[in-house]
Write a protein that holds these residues in place. Structure first.
Motif, PDB file in Angstrom:
ATOM      1  N   ARG A  73       4.760   5.120   7.145  1.00 26.51           N
ATOM      2  CA  ARG A  73       5.955   5.224   6.546  1.00 26.51           C
ATOM      3  C   ARG A  73       6.995   4.202   7.409  1.00 26.51           C
ATOM      4  NH1 ARG A  73       8.553   8.188   2.286  1.00 26.51           N
ATOM      5  NH2 ARG A  73       6.405   8.423   1.587  1.00 26.51           N
ATOM      6  N   TYR A 100       6.963   1.505  -4.298  1.00 24.67           N
ATOM      7  CA  TYR A 100       6.708   1.208  -2.830  1.00 24.67           C
ATOM      8  C   TYR A 100       6.475  -0.359  -2.669  1.00 24.67           C
ATOM      9  CZ  TYR A 100       5.744   6.047  -2.039  1.00 24.67           C
ATOM     10  OH  TYR A 100       5.916   7.466  -1.798  1.00 24.67           O
ATOM     11  N   ARG A 102       4.831  -2.546   0.288  1.00 21.96           N
ATOM     12  CA  ARG A 102       3.915  -2.208   1.351  1.00 21.96           C
ATOM     13  C   ARG A 102       3.111  -3.482   1.897  1.00 21.96           C
ATOM     14  NH1 ARG A 102      -1.647   0.854  -1.212  1.00 21.96           N
ATOM     15  NH2 ARG A 102      -1.849  -0.490  -2.556  1.00 21.96           N
ATOM     16  N   PRO A 118       9.390   3.205   0.716  1.00 20.99           N
ATOM     17  CA  PRO A 118       9.878   3.441  -0.791  1.00 20.99           C
ATOM     18  C   PRO A 118      10.537   2.273  -1.235  1.00 20.99           C
ATOM     19  CG  PRO A 118      10.005   5.612   0.416  1.00 20.99           C
ATOM     20  CD  PRO A 118       9.949   4.491   1.440  1.00 20.99           C
TER      21      PRO A 118
END
Length: 127
Positions: A73, A100, A102, A118
């Protein structure tokens, strides 16, 4: 009862410690942890940022983890991805996880790493 993940261990080939240090400290911004003497004799490196620890253990016959991976994270994911790319690390964005932002990258020995944040919650448009 399990209360937390203490660390994640990834494997690395013999003799790769300098490349691992350059990546995990110089590119990702982690701090190297000193290993206890019994573990130091085995080679490898331990790294940390906040409560997150990644241990890289030396494995003869090493094969990189291409599917299995830690999910890390981050905050400021766009800037973090730019940091990795500017230092020569691959950055592959993936928008398939709802909620999210990513991307995936890999360390210098080929282990897969996932970085996620997030997604900002957007307010519904006023009617």
């Amino acid at each position: 009862m399990i209360t937390a993940v203490d660390h994640v261990q990834l494997a690395a080939p013999p003799g790769s410690e300098d490349r691992l240090r350059a990546y995990y400290v110089g590119v990702l911004g982690l701090t190297e942890l000193p290993k206890p003497p019994a573990f130091a004799a085995r080679g490898g490196c331990w790294f940390r940022t906040g409560a997150v620890q990644l241990h890289l253990g030396i494995e003869n016959g090493f094969r990189p983890a291409r599917k299995a991976h830690p999910g890390l994270r981050v905050t400021g994911i766009e800037e973090y991805a730019a940091r990795l790319a500017a230092r020569g690390a691959p950055v592959t964005w993936d928008d398939t996880l709802p909620g999210y932002r990513r991307f995936y990258s890999e360390d210098p020995v080929g282990n897969r790493l996932e970085f996620l944040e997030p997604a900002p919650v957007t307010a519904p448009a006023a009617s």
